[in-house]
Design a protein around this motif. Structure first.
Motif, PDB file in Angstrom:
ATOM      1  N   ILE A   1      -6.346  58.855 -21.057  1.00  0.00           N
ATOM      2  CA  ILE A   1      -5.785  59.530 -19.884  1.00  0.00           C
ATOM      3  C   ILE A   1      -4.259  59.467 -19.849  1.00  0.00           C
ATOM      4  O   ILE A   1      -3.645  60.048 -18.962  1.00  0.00           O
ATOM      5  CB  ILE A   1      -6.375  58.996 -18.562  1.00  0.00           C
ATOM      6  CG1 ILE A   1      -6.017  57.525 -18.316  1.00  0.00           C
ATOM      7  CG2 ILE A   1      -7.861  59.201 -18.507  1.00  0.00           C
ATOM      8  CD1 ILE A   1      -6.446  57.003 -16.959  1.00  0.00           C
ATOM      9  N   GLY A   2      -3.662  58.764 -20.800  1.00  0.00           N
ATOM     10  CA  GLY A   2      -2.203  58.724 -20.882  1.00  0.00           C
ATOM     11  C   GLY A   2      -1.548  57.836 -19.850  1.00  0.00           C
ATOM     12  O   GLY A   2      -0.447  58.141 -19.385  1.00  0.00           O
ATOM     13  N   ARG A   3      -2.207  56.768 -19.486  1.00  0.00           N
ATOM     14  CA  ARG A   3      -1.661  55.821 -18.510  1.00  0.00           C
ATOM     15  C   ARG A   3      -1.660  54.429 -19.117  1.00  0.00           C
ATOM     16  O   ARG A   3      -2.260  54.181 -20.167  1.00  0.00           O
ATOM     17  CB  ARG A   3      -2.517  55.806 -17.238  1.00  0.00           C
ATOM     18  CG  ARG A   3      -2.669  57.132 -16.539  1.00  0.00           C
ATOM     19  CD  ARG A   3      -1.352  57.679 -16.015  1.00  0.00           C
ATOM     20  NE  ARG A   3      -0.833  56.917 -14.916  1.00  0.00           N
ATOM     21  CZ  ARG A   3      -0.963  57.244 -13.640  1.00  0.00           C
ATOM     22  NH1 ARG A   3      -1.580  58.350 -13.306  1.00  0.00           N
ATOM     23  NH2 ARG A   3      -0.458  56.496 -12.702  1.00  0.00           N
ATOM     24  N   ASP A   4      -1.016  53.495 -18.448  1.00  0.00           N
ATOM     25  CA  ASP A   4      -1.009  52.106 -18.886  1.00  0.00           C
ATOM     26  C   ASP A   4      -2.376  51.484 -18.614  1.00  0.00           C
ATOM     27  O   ASP A   4      -3.057  51.865 -17.659  1.00  0.00           O
ATOM     28  CB  ASP A   4       0.088  51.341 -18.140  1.00  0.00           C
ATOM     29  CG  ASP A   4       0.323  49.978 -18.750  1.00  0.00           C
ATOM     30  OD1 ASP A   4      -0.128  48.986 -18.159  1.00  0.00           O
ATOM     31  OD2 ASP A   4       0.943  49.909 -19.822  1.00  0.00           O
ATOM     32  N   HIS A   5      -2.756  50.520 -19.441  1.00  0.00           N
ATOM     33  CA  HIS A   5      -4.078  49.904 -19.279  1.00  0.00           C
ATOM     34  C   HIS A   5      -4.225  49.173 -17.952  1.00  0.00           C
ATOM     35  O   HIS A   5      -5.335  49.063 -17.419  1.00  0.00           O
ATOM     36  CB  HIS A   5      -4.389  48.963 -20.448  1.00  0.00           C
ATOM     37  CG  HIS A   5      -3.537  47.734 -20.465  1.00  0.00           C
ATOM     38  ND1 HIS A   5      -3.932  46.553 -19.902  1.00  0.00           N
ATOM     39  CD2 HIS A   5      -2.312  47.511 -20.986  1.00  0.00           C
ATOM     40  CE1 HIS A   5      -2.989  45.653 -20.074  1.00  0.00           C
ATOM     41  NE2 HIS A   5      -1.982  46.210 -20.727  1.00  0.00           N
ATOM     42  N   THR A   6      -3.125  48.720 -17.373  1.00  0.00           N
ATOM     43  CA  THR A   6      -3.219  48.024 -16.085  1.00  0.00           C
ATOM     44  C   THR A   6      -3.597  48.978 -14.956  1.00  0.00           C
ATOM     45  O   THR A   6      -4.198  48.546 -13.973  1.00  0.00           O
ATOM     46  CB  THR A   6      -1.896  47.311 -15.738  1.00  0.00           C
ATOM     47  OG1 THR A   6      -0.836  48.258 -15.736  1.00  0.00           O
ATOM     48  CG2 THR A   6      -1.604  46.205 -16.729  1.00  0.00           C
ATOM     49  N   VAL A   7      -3.268  50.261 -15.101  1.00  0.00           N
ATOM     50  CA  VAL A   7      -3.655  51.249 -14.091  1.00  0.00           C
ATOM     51  C   VAL A   7      -5.173  51.370 -14.057  1.00  0.00           C
ATOM     52  O   VAL A   7      -5.792  51.385 -12.990  1.00  0.00           O
ATOM     53  CB  VAL A   7      -2.992  52.612 -14.377  1.00  0.00           C
ATOM     54  CG1 VAL A   7      -3.527  53.683 -13.452  1.00  0.00           C
ATOM     55  CG2 VAL A   7      -1.484  52.506 -14.265  1.00  0.00           C
ATOM     56  N   VAL A   8      -5.783  51.443 -15.229  1.00  0.00           N
ATOM     57  CA  VAL A   8      -7.243  51.549 -15.318  1.00  0.00           C
ATOM     58  C   VAL A   8      -7.891  50.268 -14.797  1.00  0.00           C
ATOM     59  O   VAL A   8      -8.849  50.314 -14.020  1.00  0.00           O
ATOM     60  CB  VAL A   8      -7.688  51.840 -16.765  1.00  0.00           C
ATOM     61  CG1 VAL A   8      -9.203  51.851 -16.881  1.00  0.00           C
ATOM     62  CG2 VAL A   8      -7.102  53.162 -17.233  1.00  0.00           C
ATOM     63  N   TRP A   9      -7.368  49.123 -15.225  1.00  0.00           N
ATOM     64  CA  TRP A   9      -7.922  47.850 -14.781  1.00  0.00           C
ATOM     65  C   TRP A   9      -7.847  47.730 -13.261  1.00  0.00           C
ATOM     66  O   TRP A   9      -8.822  47.346 -12.599  1.00  0.00           O
ATOM     67  CB  TRP A   9      -7.150  46.698 -15.433  1.00  0.00           C
ATOM     68  CG  TRP A   9      -7.581  45.356 -14.969  1.00  0.00           C
ATOM     69  CD1 TRP A   9      -8.652  44.647 -15.423  1.00  0.00           C
ATOM     70  CD2 TRP A   9      -6.985  44.571 -13.933  1.00  0.00           C
ATOM     71  NE1 TRP A   9      -8.742  43.454 -14.745  1.00  0.00           N
ATOM     72  CE2 TRP A   9      -7.732  43.389 -13.823  1.00  0.00           C
ATOM     73  CE3 TRP A   9      -5.899  44.751 -13.100  1.00  0.00           C
ATOM     74  CZ2 TRP A   9      -7.419  42.394 -12.901  1.00  0.00           C
ATOM     75  CZ3 TRP A   9      -5.589  43.761 -12.190  1.00  0.00           C
ATOM     76  CH2 TRP A   9      -6.348  42.601 -12.100  1.00  0.00           C
ATOM     77  N   ARG A  10      -6.702  48.074 -12.678  1.00  0.00           N
ATOM     78  CA  ARG A  10      -6.515  47.968 -11.237  1.00  0.00           C
ATOM     79  C   ARG A  10      -7.434  48.936 -10.484  1.00  0.00           C
ATOM     80  O   ARG A  10      -8.017  48.587  -9.462  1.00  0.00           O
ATOM     81  CB  ARG A  10      -5.050  48.242 -10.882  1.00  0.00           C
ATOM     82  CG  ARG A  10      -4.709  47.925  -9.451  1.00  0.00           C
ATOM     83  CD  ARG A  10      -3.232  48.166  -9.155  1.00  0.00           C
ATOM     84  NE  ARG A  10      -2.366  47.500 -10.103  1.00  0.00           N
ATOM     85  CZ  ARG A  10      -1.500  48.117 -10.899  1.00  0.00           C
ATOM     86  NH1 ARG A  10      -1.378  49.425 -10.868  1.00  0.00           N
ATOM     87  NH2 ARG A  10      -0.747  47.435 -11.713  1.00  0.00           N
ATOM     88  N   GLU A  11      -7.573  50.144 -11.008  1.00  0.00           N
ATOM     89  CA  GLU A  11      -8.451  51.136 -10.387  1.00  0.00           C
ATOM     90  C   GLU A  11      -9.896  50.639 -10.364  1.00  0.00           C
ATOM     91  O   GLU A  11     -10.590  50.738  -9.361  1.00  0.00           O
ATOM     92  CB  GLU A  11      -8.345  52.461 -11.155  1.00  0.00           C
ATOM     93  CG  GLU A  11      -9.282  53.532 -10.684  1.00  0.00           C
ATOM     94  CD  GLU A  11      -8.938  54.138  -9.342  1.00  0.00           C
ATOM     95  OE1 GLU A  11      -9.764  54.910  -8.833  1.00  0.00           O
ATOM     96  OE2 GLU A  11      -7.863  53.835  -8.790  1.00  0.00           O
ATOM     97  N   ARG A  12     -10.350  50.086 -11.467  1.00  0.00           N
ATOM     98  CA  ARG A  12     -11.727  49.574 -11.521  1.00  0.00           C
ATOM     99  C   ARG A  12     -11.903  48.370 -10.605  1.00  0.00           C
ATOM    100  O   ARG A  12     -12.914  48.240  -9.926  1.00  0.00           O
ATOM    101  CB  ARG A  12     -12.078  49.184 -12.955  1.00  0.00           C
ATOM    102  CG  ARG A  12     -12.241  50.391 -13.852  1.00  0.00           C
ATOM    103  CD  ARG A  12     -12.572  50.007 -15.256  1.00  0.00           C
ATOM    104  NE  ARG A  12     -13.882  49.358 -15.300  1.00  0.00           N
ATOM    105  CZ  ARG A  12     -14.404  48.868 -16.407  1.00  0.00           C
ATOM    106  NH1 ARG A  12     -13.748  48.948 -17.544  1.00  0.00           N
ATOM    107  NH2 ARG A  12     -15.580  48.299 -16.384  1.00  0.00           N
ATOM    108  N   ARG A  13     -10.909  47.507 -10.566  1.00  0.00           N
ATOM    109  CA  ARG A  13     -11.001  46.298  -9.736  1.00  0.00           C
ATOM    110  C   ARG A  13     -10.994  46.637  -8.246  1.00  0.00           C
ATOM    111  O   ARG A  13     -11.775  46.101  -7.479  1.00  0.00           O
ATOM    112  CB  ARG A  13      -9.829  45.378 -10.068  1.00  0.00           C
ATOM    113  CG  ARG A  13      -9.867  44.072  -9.326  1.00  0.00           C
ATOM    114  CD  ARG A  13      -8.799  43.138  -9.876  1.00  0.00           C
ATOM    115  NE  ARG A  13      -8.633  42.012  -8.994  1.00  0.00           N
ATOM    116  CZ  ARG A  13      -7.673  41.867  -8.110  1.00  0.00           C
ATOM    117  NH1 ARG A  13      -6.746  42.793  -7.980  1.00  0.00           N
ATOM    118  NH2 ARG A  13      -7.604  40.812  -7.356  1.00  0.00           N
ATOM    119  N   ARG A  14     -10.124  47.540  -7.843  1.00  0.00           N
ATOM    120  CA  ARG A  14     -10.002  47.895  -6.424  1.00  0.00           C
ATOM    121  C   ARG A  14     -11.186  48.690  -5.905  1.00  0.00           C
ATOM    122  O   ARG A  14     -11.554  48.583  -4.752  1.00  0.00           O
ATOM    123  CB  ARG A  14      -8.760  48.767  -6.206  1.00  0.00           C
ATOM    124  CG  ARG A  14      -7.499  48.039  -6.049  1.00  0.00           C
ATOM    125  CD  ARG A  14      -6.425  49.052  -5.757  1.00  0.00           C
ATOM    126  NE  ARG A  14      -5.261  48.409  -5.205  1.00  0.00           N
ATOM    127  CZ  ARG A  14      -4.167  49.034  -4.886  1.00  0.00           C
ATOM    128  NH1 ARG A  14      -4.085  50.331  -5.059  1.00  0.00           N
ATOM    129  NH2 ARG A  14      -3.156  48.397  -4.390  1.00  0.00           N
TER     130      ARG A  14
END
Length: 68
Positions: free
Chosen positions: A31-44
């Protein structure tokens, strides 16, 4: 310009990546984003019993954005 919010298709791509067993880093590369964005989205936005659902994530994000 830095994108702050996920686009409409990003949560669907996150779900597709989860379903295929990809890591957060692999999904982020797609998706062209940083891995922390995905991690945070899944966590939240993951429900304890149902996991990550894009509709639930969108509703929860909208509630967090709303102002009194």
């Amino acid at each position: 310009m830095v994108r702050r919010q996920l686009t409409m298709g990003d949560p669907a791509r996150i779900v597709a990546g989860i379903d295929t067993g990809q890591s957060d880093r692999e999904i982020a590369a797609v998706i062209g984003r940083d891995h922390t964005v995905v991690w945070r989205e899944r966590r939240r936005n993951s429900a304890n019993t149902r996991g990550y659902k894009p509709v639930h994530a969108d509703c929860a994000a909208e509630k967090r954005r709303s102002r009194p």
